[in-house]
Write an enzyme that holds these catalytic residues in place. Structure first.
Site, PDB file in Angstrom:
ATOM      1  N   GLU A 250       4.338   7.412   5.316  1.00 42.10           N
ATOM      2  CA  GLU A 250       4.521   6.634   4.077  1.00 42.10           C
ATOM      3  C   GLU A 250       5.985   6.265   3.956  1.00 42.10           C
ATOM      4  O   GLU A 250       6.864   7.068   4.299  1.00 42.10           O
ATOM      5  CB  GLU A 250       4.106   7.477   2.863  1.00 42.10           C
ATOM      6  CG  GLU A 250       4.380   6.836   1.521  1.00 42.10           C
ATOM      7  CD  GLU A 250       4.087   7.759   0.347  1.00 42.10           C
ATOM      8  OE1 GLU A 250       3.490   8.849   0.541  1.00 42.10           O
ATOM      9  OE2 GLU A 250       4.451   7.394  -0.777  1.00 42.10           O
TER      10      GLU A 250
ATOM     11  N   HIS B  79       0.541  13.543   5.190  1.00 42.09           N
ATOM     12  CA  HIS B  79       1.484  12.484   5.563  1.00 42.09           C
ATOM     13  C   HIS B  79       2.918  12.959   5.314  1.00 42.09           C
ATOM     14  O   HIS B  79       3.136  13.976   4.657  1.00 42.09           O
ATOM     15  CB  HIS B  79       1.224  11.195   4.768  1.00 42.09           C
ATOM     16  CG  HIS B  79       1.419  11.293   3.299  1.00 42.09           C
ATOM     17  ND1 HIS B  79       0.452  11.745   2.424  1.00 42.09           N
ATOM     18  CD2 HIS B  79       2.501  11.016   2.540  1.00 42.09           C
ATOM     19  CE1 HIS B  79       0.928  11.723   1.194  1.00 42.09           C
ATOM     20  NE2 HIS B  79       2.157  11.315   1.227  1.00 42.09           N
TER      21      HIS B  79
HETATM   22  C1  LIG Z   1       0.298   6.862  -3.401  1.00 40.18           C
HETATM   23  C2  LIG Z   1       0.500   8.088  -4.129  1.00 40.18           C
HETATM   24  C3  LIG Z   1       1.155   9.158  -3.299  1.00 40.18           C
HETATM   25  C4  LIG Z   1       2.632   8.803  -3.113  1.00 40.18           C
HETATM   26  O1  LIG Z   1       3.282   9.470  -2.293  1.00 40.18           O
HETATM   27  O2  LIG Z   1       3.124   7.923  -3.852  1.00 40.18           O
HETATM   28  C5  LIG Z   1       0.470   9.343  -1.965  1.00 40.18           C
HETATM   29  O3  LIG Z   1       1.062   9.547  -0.925  1.00 40.18           O
HETATM   30  S1  LIG Z   1      -1.253   9.246  -2.002  1.00 40.18           S
HETATM   31  C6  LIG Z   1      -1.817   9.503  -0.325  1.00 40.18           C
HETATM   32  C7  LIG Z   1      -3.241   9.004  -0.224  1.00 40.18           C
HETATM   33  N1  LIG Z   1      -3.260   7.593   0.161  1.00 40.18           N
HETATM   34  C8  LIG Z   1      -3.380   7.251   1.455  1.00 40.18           C
HETATM   35  O4  LIG Z   1      -3.515   8.073   2.341  1.00 40.18           O
HETATM   36  C9  LIG Z   1      -3.365   5.764   1.747  1.00 40.18           C
HETATM   37  C10 LIG Z   1      -3.195   5.525   3.235  1.00 40.18           C
HETATM   38  N2  LIG Z   1      -4.332   6.050   3.977  1.00 40.18           N
HETATM   39  C11 LIG Z   1      -5.264   5.202   4.551  1.00 40.18           C
HETATM   40  O5  LIG Z   1      -5.153   3.983   4.484  1.00 40.18           O
HETATM   41  C12 LIG Z   1      -6.425   5.840   5.279  1.00 40.18           C
HETATM   42  O6  LIG Z   1      -6.606   7.153   4.824  1.00 40.18           O
HETATM   43  C13 LIG Z   1      -6.214   5.882   6.835  1.00 40.18           C
HETATM   44  C14 LIG Z   1      -6.084   4.450   7.363  1.00 40.18           C
HETATM   45  C15 LIG Z   1      -5.014   6.706   7.216  1.00 40.18           C
HETATM   46  C16 LIG Z   1      -7.453   6.509   7.448  1.00 40.18           C
HETATM   47  O7  LIG Z   1      -8.518   5.710   7.054  1.00 40.18           O
HETATM   48  P1  LIG Z   1      -9.995   6.333   6.949  1.00 40.18           P
HETATM   49  O8  LIG Z   1      -9.893   7.655   6.322  1.00 40.18           O
HETATM   50  O9  LIG Z   1     -10.904   5.362   6.339  1.00 40.18           O
HETATM   51  O10 LIG Z   1     -10.414   6.372   8.444  1.00 40.18           O
HETATM   52  P2  LIG Z   1     -10.874   7.599   9.308  1.00 40.18           P
HETATM   53  O11 LIG Z   1     -11.125   8.826   8.523  1.00 40.18           O
HETATM   54  O12 LIG Z   1     -11.970   7.078  10.158  1.00 40.18           O
HETATM   55  O13 LIG Z   1      -9.577   7.855  10.191  1.00 40.18           O
HETATM   56  C17 LIG Z   1      -9.201   6.902  11.186  1.00 40.18           C
HETATM   57  C18 LIG Z   1      -8.329   7.667  12.150  1.00 40.18           C
HETATM   58  O14 LIG Z   1      -7.156   8.091  11.456  1.00 40.18           O
HETATM   59  C19 LIG Z   1      -7.090   9.502  11.461  1.00 40.18           C
HETATM   60  N3  LIG Z   1      -6.554   9.903  10.173  1.00 40.18           N
HETATM   61  C20 LIG Z   1      -7.097   9.717   8.951  1.00 40.18           C
HETATM   62  N4  LIG Z   1      -6.286  10.210   7.993  1.00 40.18           N
HETATM   63  C21 LIG Z   1      -5.220  10.744   8.654  1.00 40.18           C
HETATM   64  C22 LIG Z   1      -4.037  11.418   8.243  1.00 40.18           C
HETATM   65  N5  LIG Z   1      -3.790  11.651   6.936  1.00 40.18           N
HETATM   66  N6  LIG Z   1      -3.153  11.825   9.174  1.00 40.18           N
HETATM   67  C23 LIG Z   1      -3.401  11.595  10.496  1.00 40.18           C
HETATM   68  N7  LIG Z   1      -4.497  10.948  10.977  1.00 40.18           N
HETATM   69  C24 LIG Z   1      -5.389  10.542  10.046  1.00 40.18           C
HETATM   70  C25 LIG Z   1      -8.490  10.008  11.681  1.00 40.18           C
HETATM   71  O15 LIG Z   1      -8.470  11.291  12.247  1.00 40.18           O
HETATM   72  C26 LIG Z   1      -9.000   8.952  12.632  1.00 40.18           C
HETATM   73  O16 LIG Z   1      -8.473   9.220  13.905  1.00 40.18           O
HETATM   74  P3  LIG Z   1      -9.401   8.978  15.214  1.00 40.18           P
HETATM   75  O17 LIG Z   1      -8.541   9.399  16.353  1.00 40.18           O
HETATM   76  O18 LIG Z   1      -9.770   7.516  15.195  1.00 40.18           O
HETATM   77  O19 LIG Z   1     -10.597   9.887  14.975  1.00 40.18           O
HETATM   78 CO   LIG Z   2       2.969  10.475  -0.609  1.00 49.86          CO
END
Ligand SMILES: CC[C@H](C(=O)O)C(=O)SCCNC(=O)CCNC(=O)[C@H](O)C(C)(C)COP(=O)(O)OP(=O)(O)OC[C@H]1O[C@@H](n2cnc3c(N)ncnc32)[C@H](O)[C@@H]1OP(=O)(O)O
Ligand SMILES: [Co+2]
Length: 141
Positions: A130, A81
């Site tokens: 983010e 991200h």
């Molecule tokens: C918070 C502490 C620290 C900070 O800076 O303070 C951080 O940054 S911690 C970072 C970790 N936390 C997070 O990532 C929270 C937000 N993330 C989420 O809510 C989920 O990971 C989400 C919604 C991005 C993906 O959800 P999930 O993994 O359950 O779903 P899928 O794997 O089925 O993915 C759905 C769709 O999204 C694409 N995807 C997933 N992750 C990423 C990404 N990092 N970058 C780009 N795309 C992503 C995935 O490929 C799927 O795409 P699709 O086309 O539907 O196949």
């Molecule tokens: Co971060």
């Protein structure tokens, strides 16, 4: 809302220790923070300072971590991200939702100790974004 400074690039990794050595060896990184845990966010974190931004190395804290899911798809890790600073996270969330973006959950405290929130990758052509409230701005609203 107004787009602020790029604060960090989040990089998922299966091993913070190995990634730190890579940045140290290949890029001559010297300003490397102590890793710390953020159980509430499901991550272990280590910041590497560049002159104008940080690399945020993130490793799964446990199997329920969003990073564990990312690594199942991308075993070597990689860019996860980007994080931009905003003056007022609540105003940013309201503005983004009004524009139809998918804001993920509610603002919560992130790795810099200020409120953060994420916007779904589908709103940014596949990039997870983010937003973090600038340190020093919290409470300005
Ligand atoms: C918070 C502490 C620290 C900070 O800076 O303070 C951080 O940054 S911690 C970072 C970790 N936390 C997070 O990532 C929270 C937000 N993330 C989420 O809510 C989920 O990971 C989400 C919604 C991005 C993906 O959800 P999930 O993994 O359950 O779903 P899928 O794997 O089925 O993915 C759905 C769709 O999204 C694409 N995807 C997933 N992750 C990423 C990404 N990092 N970058 C780009 N795309 C992503 C995935 O490929 C799927 O795409 P699709 O086309 O539907 O196949
Ligand atoms: Co971060």
């Amino acid at each position: 809302m107004t787009l602020g400074r790029l604060n960090h690039v989040g990089v998922a990794t299966p091993s913070i220790a190995k990634s730190v050595e890579t940045y140290r060896l290949l890029l001559g990184a010297t300003a490397i923070g102590e890793p710390f845990d953020l159980p509430a966010q499901g991550v272990k974190v280590c910041f590497i300072d560049a002159p104008n931004a940080q690399i945020e190395l993130i490793e799964p804290y446990d199997e329920s971590s969003p990073i564990a899911g990312f690594l199942r798809k991308n075993p070597a890790g990689g860019q996860h991200h980007v994080c931009f600073e905003v003056a007022d996270i609540a105003a940013a969330v309201t503005d983004l939702k009004a524009k139809g973006a998918t804001v993920l959950g509610e603002p919560r405290i992130g790795a810099h100790g200020t409120p953060i929130v994420f916007v779904h990758p589908k709103d940014f052509g596949g990039m997870l974004v983010e937003l973090m409230e600038r340190p020093g701005d919290t409470g300005a609203h």
